[in-house]
Design a protein around this motif. Structure first.
Motif, short mmCIF file in Angstrom:
data_model
loop_
_atom_site.label_atom_id
_atom_site.label_comp_id
_atom_site.label_asym_id
_atom_site.label_seq_id
_atom_site.Cartn_x
_atom_site.Cartn_y
_atom_site.Cartn_z
N PHE A 47 0.84 -1.20 0.00
CA PHE A 47 0.00 0.00 0.00
C PHE A 47 0.88 1.25 0.00
O PHE A 47 0.59 2.23 -0.69
N LYS A 48 1.96 1.22 0.79
CA LYS A 48 2.85 2.38 0.87
C LYS A 48 3.53 2.62 -0.48
O LYS A 48 3.62 3.77 -0.95
N LEU A 49 4.01 1.58 -1.13
CA LEU A 49 4.65 1.73 -2.43
C LEU A 49 3.67 2.28 -3.46
O LEU A 49 4.02 3.15 -4.27
N THR A 50 2.44 1.79 -3.42
CA THR A 50 1.43 2.27 -4.37
C THR A 50 1.06 3.71 -4.09
O THR A 50 0.86 4.51 -5.02
N PHE A 57 1.23 6.88 -6.54
CA PHE A 57 0.08 7.76 -6.70
C PHE A 57 0.49 9.22 -6.52
O PHE A 57 0.10 10.09 -7.30
N GLU A 58 1.32 9.48 -5.52
CA GLU A 58 1.77 10.86 -5.27
C GLU A 58 2.63 11.36 -6.42
O GLU A 58 2.55 12.55 -6.78
N ASP A 59 3.42 10.49 -7.00
CA ASP A 59 4.22 10.89 -8.17
C ASP A 59 3.33 11.23 -9.36
O ASP A 59 3.56 12.22 -10.07
N LEU A 60 2.31 10.42 -9.57
CA LEU A 60 1.40 10.63 -10.69
C LEU A 60 0.66 11.97 -10.59
O LEU A 60 0.36 12.61 -11.60
N LEU A 61 0.34 12.38 -9.35
CA LEU A 61 -0.45 13.59 -9.14
C LEU A 61 0.40 14.77 -8.67
O LEU A 61 -0.14 15.78 -8.22
N SER A 62 1.73 14.66 -8.82
CA SER A 62 2.62 15.70 -8.30
C SER A 62 2.42 17.06 -8.96
O SER A 62 2.73 18.10 -8.36
N ASP A 63 1.89 17.09 -10.18
CA ASP A 63 1.64 18.36 -10.86
C ASP A 63 0.40 19.07 -10.32
O ASP A 63 0.18 20.25 -10.61
N TYR A 64 -0.40 18.35 -9.55
CA TYR A 64 -1.68 18.90 -9.09
C TYR A 64 -1.73 19.12 -7.57
O TYR A 64 -2.55 19.92 -7.10
N SER A 65 -0.89 18.41 -6.82
CA SER A 65 -0.98 18.49 -5.36
C SER A 65 0.33 18.04 -4.75
O SER A 65 0.99 17.12 -5.27
N ILE A 121 -3.21 4.13 -12.22
CA ILE A 121 -3.73 3.82 -10.88
C ILE A 121 -4.33 2.41 -10.88
O ILE A 121 -4.10 1.61 -9.97
N LEU A 122 -5.08 2.08 -11.93
CA LEU A 122 -5.66 0.74 -12.05
C LEU A 122 -4.57 -0.32 -12.17
O LEU A 122 -4.66 -1.40 -11.56
N ASP A 123 -3.53 -0.02 -12.94
CA ASP A 123 -2.41 -0.96 -13.08
C ASP A 123 -1.72 -1.19 -11.74
O ASP A 123 -1.35 -2.33 -11.41
N ALA A 124 -1.56 -0.12 -10.96
CA ALA A 124 -0.94 -0.25 -9.65
C ALA A 124 -1.78 -1.14 -8.73
O ALA A 124 -1.24 -1.95 -7.98
#
Length: 232
Positions: free
Chosen positions: A23-26, A30-38, A89-92
């Motif tokens: 869960f922590k790795l995912t 997730f945070e990397d994927l949304l780093s441009d927004y938050s 996100i679904l792949d993760a």
């Protein structure tokens, strides 16, 4: 002479095998994927809030976590999250469902040793199919007399599982890494509660230790057989 302790319940995830690390790795992905927004801190808080809201709808486990990530991604981007981010996100989430089972130190020894003298019950939350798969891959399944995959762990849950067994809840013990789910409600149900800390702890599983003589804490499962012997 009847033993004081006749039934031992085990939690599964992060008690017998690793789980929270995935869960922590995912969440890091997730945070990397949304780093441009938050920023990561804000995103973490938003995701936790989504998980709290959604437990009643989706329950515990990977599927609810993935849906909460998607919801959070939509919210923090005001609906503008790209389709390829949702795909990742679904792949993760699928990677989480497929991760190999790695037993925690002394888990096999503790279960094998206590199975020789006590009734063992696996009591775990999460998605039914995923938990069944993990138990099968762990190689521990045949050592348990019963398996209960539940929607939540409450006083009522433990009494419904332990009370019909010889000696009832007073002759039962619950062993796990979650103070909120594995220990506190089990002790309140009249059983012994044994806390086995894990390096990673989900925010929603934190709670204060009970002030009760039936509460015990051990460093790892290697200490469990001796504790069971001491109780009698």
């Amino acid at each position: 002479m009847t033993r004081k302790l006749q039934t031992i319940g085990f939690d599964a995830d992060d008690t017998l095998w690793h789980n929270e690390r995935f869960f922590k790795l995912t969440q890091d992905r997730f945070e990397d994927l949304l780093s441009d927004y938050s920023d990561a801190s804000q995103l973490h808080d938003r995701l936790i809030e989504a998980e709290k809201r959604n437990i009643g709808h989706y329950g515990f486990g990977v599927k609810g976590f993935v849906l909460s990530m998607i919801e959070t991604a939509i919210d923090v981007t005001d609906g503008a999250v790209p389709g390829h981010v949702i795909r990742k996100i679904l792949d993760a989430g699928q990677d989480m469902l497929a991760h190999p089972i790695e037993l925690l130190p002394h888990a096999r020894m503790a279960v094998e040793t206590l199975a020789q003298s006590h009734r063992l019950v696996l009591i775990t939350k999460g998605d039914l199919l995923h938990q069944e798969r993990k138990l099968a891959q762990s190689g521990l399944g045949e050592l348990f007399d019963d398996v209960s995959i539940v929607s939540d762990k409450t006083v009522t849950t433990y009494r419904s599982i332990f009370d019909p067994l010889p000696g009832g809840s007073e002759a039962a013990m619950m062993v796990g890494n979650s103070m909120r789910s594995d220990v506190v409600p089990a002790v309140e149900a009249g059983a012994w509660g044994v806390f086995v800390p894990h390096d990673l702890e989900w925010d929603l599983e934190k709670a204060d230790a009970p002030q009760n003589p039936r509460y015990h804490a051990i460093e790892d499962l290697g200490y469990l057989p001796a504790l069971v012997t001491d109780i009698g």
